[in-house]
Enzyme design. Structure first.
Site, PDB file in Angstrom:
ATOM      1  CE  LYS A 178      33.075   1.697 -14.246  1.00 17.54           C
ATOM      2  NZ  LYS A 178      32.137   1.796 -13.073  1.00 17.54           N
ATOM      3  CB  THR A 189      26.251  -5.563 -12.408  1.00 18.52           C
ATOM      4  OG1 THR A 189      26.737  -6.496 -13.358  1.00 18.52           O
ATOM      5  CG2 THR A 189      24.992  -6.097 -11.821  1.00 18.52           C
ATOM      6  CD  GLU A 275      34.348  -0.409  -5.462  1.00 14.03           C
ATOM      7  OE1 GLU A 275      33.743  -0.718  -4.423  1.00 14.03           O
ATOM      8  OE2 GLU A 275      34.052   0.552  -6.181  1.00 14.03           O
TER       9      GLU A 275
END
Lengths: 402, 402
Positions: A178, A189, A275
């Site tokens: 994820k 990260t 994102e």
């Protein structure tokens, strides 16, 4: 021999390796959907991990590192989304240990064989009643539910299964991860998990993981930020019954190739799901003095906000690629750099080529943008992956807690 | 004595120091408005500069550095917006030299007394007919037109005038700058010009500039990117007729204070006018092991996309401040960090304080957001300035060339 081995790996549809089981449940940490899950091996597995380099390391990350470092052995990982259990002081560590203990009790194994991973908002205590309730619901299945339960702002689960032959035994490697924000340097990260039924000693596995992460997960960047929680964990339970893999094993190159494929595909999946991302960006730097500098240059370009916004805008403003490259300290031929975007050469000898604007504009509409840069000072090569910078990135991050 | 000196500086309305003149014109580099201008001193002035650290240094920047390094003396600066004259190979340097020559001829001075500055798109040749035509229109006036002619995506000109007494003579310092994107580290990150009628030797001026830039311009960040063109140039023409300033001069602290005020105000103006910015962000780091680490920590926080987007969203998601701080290597007390935002303490001993959400939400509506961080390991202090990350930043940078 090595070439033949490397060709014998195969990407297949999702399945867990022999002896691995998982499950997920809704515990209430997130408003809806599964938010807690686990991964379990029938027998204790060799284990290795790499962990965030952020100075504020979250309690579950610290606990998992300590647990694996005992003797590089794990039998289960329990994980949740919705709460990072980070910056919570001593209570944070107590809660992570309780989570470890609860999973161990339910699985009837030693807590020292259980790793813990959390992701979500920083600085809120883990609601332990929900965690306990969630763990009580978990079972042992062959579903992929756990790969969804760890997601936060990700838009989809990221999984891969690779198969190969070791000692003529079929070996399976299955990874999931994820992460779509706070994705940047020095590993650390995101959350990544790789399972395999190959037999390989823990220290050998650790060495392979550390090397491979440097060329995969550590070469992706979404926003230049690292999280307090992130880690990549590998578990190898040996149920394929091959001779234990060492660097001298004739099929070791096959396994390395399969392992690197798993990590590369997962890294690319994270970059492409950055994102708000609308495009996956791959930067290949050649002609560098050494591999380290090639990787550094690639990452600087793929991480530049100006380059990222330009790609979102589908604008071939190549000066920004030069500017991003120039702000590194890597060796380069100041008057001899070449840049191509999607195969169209925009820069030669560090100057514009007078390329066809319509052609490049059309090409930049693609979902994947590849930037090739030749530094013209050596033979080394490196790659990095990222995404464009979009309105949606700002929107997602302007109101994450809301 | 020093305190008294520092109190005797005064910010006043814009005016050029004695002996300085300027003008601007529309040359056609930009579609509308002035896009070319100059700055001129009646007598040769002591000069100092700091220049981009980007490896692809633009021709005008290289030429100005070479010119100033001859004997730290300039009488004029000619400058344009709309074209950076960067990544243009040998032709770029020839064009910059021609621009220097044209200005010198029109002013009837030695070309070696003329600096050149350009800003705009990278990789397009300077249209020399337009440059020549523009320079032919320039005159010597006391207007501030040149401060507007250098702007690109800036929303307004940035100027400041500070007055003080040196040897009981009135001394004026007037600075202006441009820059709202590609603003980041190691100086180099915009165009800045400071003029003063104080008498001070070139090497002394250079030393003062380099030190002061480290605490001002080098502490602002908009997007983490540095440009190929940027520089800060100071010209001191001595027409105030004070005794030349040295570190032993009794009024040197006054001049230093005035000079630092000019650079600080210009730096803040750039940060507050960052591309698409809706808020100025100031980060003060105290309790650091040394000044360098305090500045580094402040800059890392103010530069984090996640922190910037959070401030745009007016969301007190303090975990992102911790995360940004933690990814530095600065010394800090992992269990003893404090964070306040606009005077409201959000973090104590590295944990949330259970602050009033309504109060902080109200406070975050302000146009300026101040973040105070105490690392709890020493006495050193540092500040950095930046802005929020907005939809408009993405919009501006997705289509800069269009």
């Amino acid at each position: 021999m090595q070439m033949e081995s490397e060709n014998s790996i195969e990407i297949s549809k999702f399945e867990w390796p022999n002896g691995f089981y998982s499950d997920a449940a809704h515990s209430g940490l997130k408003a809806t959907g599964d938010d807690l899950g686990w991964l379990y091996s029938k027998v204790p597995a060799s284990a290795a991990g790499v962990y965030t380099t952020n100075q504020f390391q979250a309690a579950p990350t610290t606990l998992t590192k300590q647990t694996i470092n005992l003797d590089h052995c794990l039998q289960a990982m329990v994980m949740n989304a919705g709460n990072a259990n980070s910056c919570n002081g001593d209570q944070g560590m107590t809660d992570a240990e309780t989570m470890q203990q609860l999973a161990a009790e339910k699985l009837d194994i030693n807590p020292k064989l259980v790793g813990v991973a959390s992701t979500g908002v920083i600085g809120e205590l883990l609601p332990m009643v929900k965690i306990e309730n969630g763990i009580s619901k978990l079972d042992l299945t062959k579903t992929d539910a756990v790969t969804k339960a760890v997601l936060t702002t990700d838009t989809h689960p990221k999984t891969i299964t690779v198969k190969c032959l070791i000692d003529n035994q079929p070996v399976t490697l299955t990874g999931f991860c994820k992460g779509s924000g706070m994705i940047h340097p020095n590993m650390a990260t995101m959350l990544g998990f790789v399972t395999t039924d190959a037999a390989i000693a823990g220290d050998q596995l650790q060495s392979l993981l550390s090397t491979t992460v440097d060329q995969t997960f550590n070469q992706i960047t979404v926003d230049g930020d690292t999280s307090t929680n992130d880690m990549v964990i590998v578990m190898a339970n040996g149920m394929a019954q091959n001779q234990p893999l060492t660097t001298n094993h004739p099929d070791y190159p096959t396994f390395v190739s399969a392992f690197k494929t798993v990590l590369t595909k997962l890294a690319q999946a994270i970059a492409g799901d950055g994102e708000g991302a609308s495009k996956l960006v791959e930067v290949n730097v050649s002609g560098a003095a050494n591999r380290n500098e090639a990787q550094q240059a690639a990452k600087e370009i793929v991480g530049s906000n100006l380059v990222k916004a330009m790609i979102f805008g589908e604008d071939a403003n190549w000066g920004r690629i030069m500017q991003a490259l120039g702000q590194t300290n890597v060796h380069l031929d100041v008057d001899g750099v070449s840049v191509s975007v999607n195969g169209i050469q925009l820069v030669k000898n560090s100057m514009g080529t007078g390329f066809n604007e319509d052609k490049i504009a059309e090409s930049l509409k693609a979902k994947k943008v590849t930037i090739d840069v030749d530094l013209n000072v050596g033979d080394a090569f490196g790659t990095a992956w990222g995404c464009d910078l979009t309105y949606k990135y700002v929107q997602i991050n302007a109101a994450y807690r809301s």
